[in-house]
Design an enzyme around this catalytic site. Structure first.
Site, mmCIF file in Angstrom:
data_model
loop_
_atom_site.group_PDB
_atom_site.id
_atom_site.type_symbol
_atom_site.label_atom_id
_atom_site.label_comp_id
_atom_site.label_asym_id
_atom_site.label_seq_id
_atom_site.Cartn_x
_atom_site.Cartn_y
_atom_site.Cartn_z
ATOM 1 N N VAL A 1 -30.883 30.360 56.294
ATOM 2 C CA VAL A 1 -32.095 31.004 56.813
ATOM 3 C C VAL A 1 -31.785 32.387 57.370
ATOM 4 C CG1 VAL A 1 -33.926 30.876 58.553
ATOM 5 C CG2 VAL A 1 -33.248 28.815 57.296
ATOM 6 N N LYS B 1 -36.258 13.077 59.954
ATOM 7 C CA LYS B 1 -35.051 13.894 59.821
ATOM 8 C C LYS B 1 -33.869 12.965 59.602
ATOM 9 C CE LYS B 1 -34.173 18.426 60.169
ATOM 10 N NZ LYS B 1 -35.006 19.501 59.613
ATOM 11 N N GLY C 1 -26.317 33.298 63.694
ATOM 12 C CA GLY C 1 -26.250 32.337 62.606
ATOM 13 C C GLY C 1 -26.838 32.934 61.338
ATOM 14 N N VAL C 2 -25.974 33.244 60.375
ATOM 15 C CA VAL C 2 -26.455 33.862 59.131
ATOM 16 C C VAL C 2 -26.148 32.963 57.940
ATOM 17 C CG1 VAL C 2 -26.562 36.265 59.837
ATOM 18 C CG2 VAL C 2 -24.361 35.305 59.151
ATOM 19 N N GLY C 3 -26.535 31.693 58.098
ATOM 20 C CA GLY C 3 -26.444 30.751 56.990
ATOM 21 C C GLY C 3 -27.635 30.926 56.075
#
Length: 366
Positions: A194, A90, A190-192
């Site tokens: 994904v 990562k 969280g609605v980024g």
């Protein structure tokens, strides 16, 4: 007086690497572009390490290092559990993506990736787009998740969301006896990249969807497409009664403070490192009677997608079918955890470690 971020001490890095069994950590800096980044390679037992790059304005270098180490370790177990022949890596870029990210910074970062000669392949993660991947690929071939017009598989986020969706259905099956999500109150935090695709799947199944995000523009994208979703204040989400909680933003939202407040039967989301402390908080969820679909299992759809691109045999239908296996694997993990009276996180780790051990011995000829 200008405030400076705390620096990471070398002894601290080596201690952390030893404790988490990392193979290599690379610190990257370029004064001309302002790049500051960390590449963490956890394991190459099963194959070259692979995992996305994220860009975040961390409070300190120490926090960035901690994130890179935890994320890369999670990628090792994620790929092992998904049956992929790659290891875990990562990268994190330290900075504000909205104001600091540009072509020059991304291309300079690509040169650092190239210097590892294929030991680490990167892809999209938080605040990194396919355009950024294009810039990196100008400097290195060790990039996946490239746009389709460049011969890649495109944005892996929809596949990550699909994996979260089937993992969520497995969690619902365990909790309710049915994997039908119709009428279930589901909060997506969280609605980024994904989260927004996950909402699409949930709406199609007639779930009652609630969303929360700290960025209003991301909320707007979802509400314009799905006017029926309800928006929740991010600061009050743990006061809400729901059936399923789906963390899809930063990690560590499951901790000492939030778990006792959670009013849900299932946790299944796309965020990495959802448990602030793996063993402690996995056990807390178990003791509170909450079904937890382990994060590194449910969110493995994205790495499966780019893995097949790396192999050169990407086929969307085939990849989606392989990601569908998350459903049965998740049920196996949840049942094993119940039968052995351990947390689902511990059970998933056992499954992953078994494959790392057995395949590793095959590869090493032991």
């Amino acid at each position: 007086m200008t405030e400076t971020k705390p620096r990471v001490k070398l002894t601290s890095v080596l201690d952390k690497m030893n404790n988490s069994e990392h193979e290599q950590v690379v610190f990257c800096q370029d004064k001309h572009t302002g790049l500051k980044a960390i590449i963490a390679i956890h394991s190459t037992v099963l194959g070259p390490s692979m995992g996305g790059t994220r860009m975040w304005n961390y409070n300190s270098d120490e926090e960035a290092l901690e994130d890179a180490l935890r994320l890369s370790r999670g990628m090792t177990f994620k790929s092992a559990l998904a049956g992929l022949n790659i290891g875990g890596g990562k990268a994190v870029i330290i900075g504000d993506a909205r104001s600091q990210k540009n072509e020059y910074l991304m291309r300079r970062f690509g040169k650092f990736i190239n210097s590892l000669n294929g030991k680490y392949y990167t892809a999209e993660d938080m605040n990194i787009t396919m355009r950024d991947i294009e810039y990196m690929s100008m400097e290195t071939p060790f990039v996946v998740g490239k746009p389709q017009y460049m011969g890649g598989s495109g944005d892996p986020s929809p596949m990550t969301a699909y994996g979260v969706y089937v993992g969520m259905k497995a969690g619902a099956k365990k909790a309710y006896g049915s994997d039908c999500l119709e009428g279930k109150n589901i909060l997506v935090q969280g609605v980024g990249q994904v989260g927004k695709y996950l909402v699409d799947y949930l709406i199609k199944e007639n779930a009652n969807v609630f969303i929360a995000d700290i960025f209003h523009d991301k909320i707007k994208v979802v509400t314009e497409k799905h006017p029926m979703v309800s928006v929740v204040n991010p600061n009050t989400i743990f006061q809400m009664e729901m059936d399923i909680y789906s963390p899809c933003a930063m990690g560590a939202t499951l901790n000492d403070e939030t778990i006792p407040e959670l009013k849900c039967a299932v946790v299944a989301g796309g965020a990495n490192n959802q448990l602030a402390q793996e063993i402690k908080h996995g056990t807390m969820l178990k003791n509170h009677g909450i079904i937890y679909a382990p994060d590194f299992l449910t969110n493995s759809g994205g790495i499966s997608n780019v893995y097949h691109e790396y192999l050169g045999n990407h086929n969307e239908a085939y990849v989606k079918a392989s990601i569908s296996r998350i459903y049965n694997t998740c049920l196996d993990v949840l049942n094993y955890a119940e039968n052995n009276e351990i947390s689902s996180h511990e059970a998933a780790l056992e499954f992953a470690m078994q494959r790392l051990d057995k395949v590793g011995k095959v590869k090493l000829g032991e």
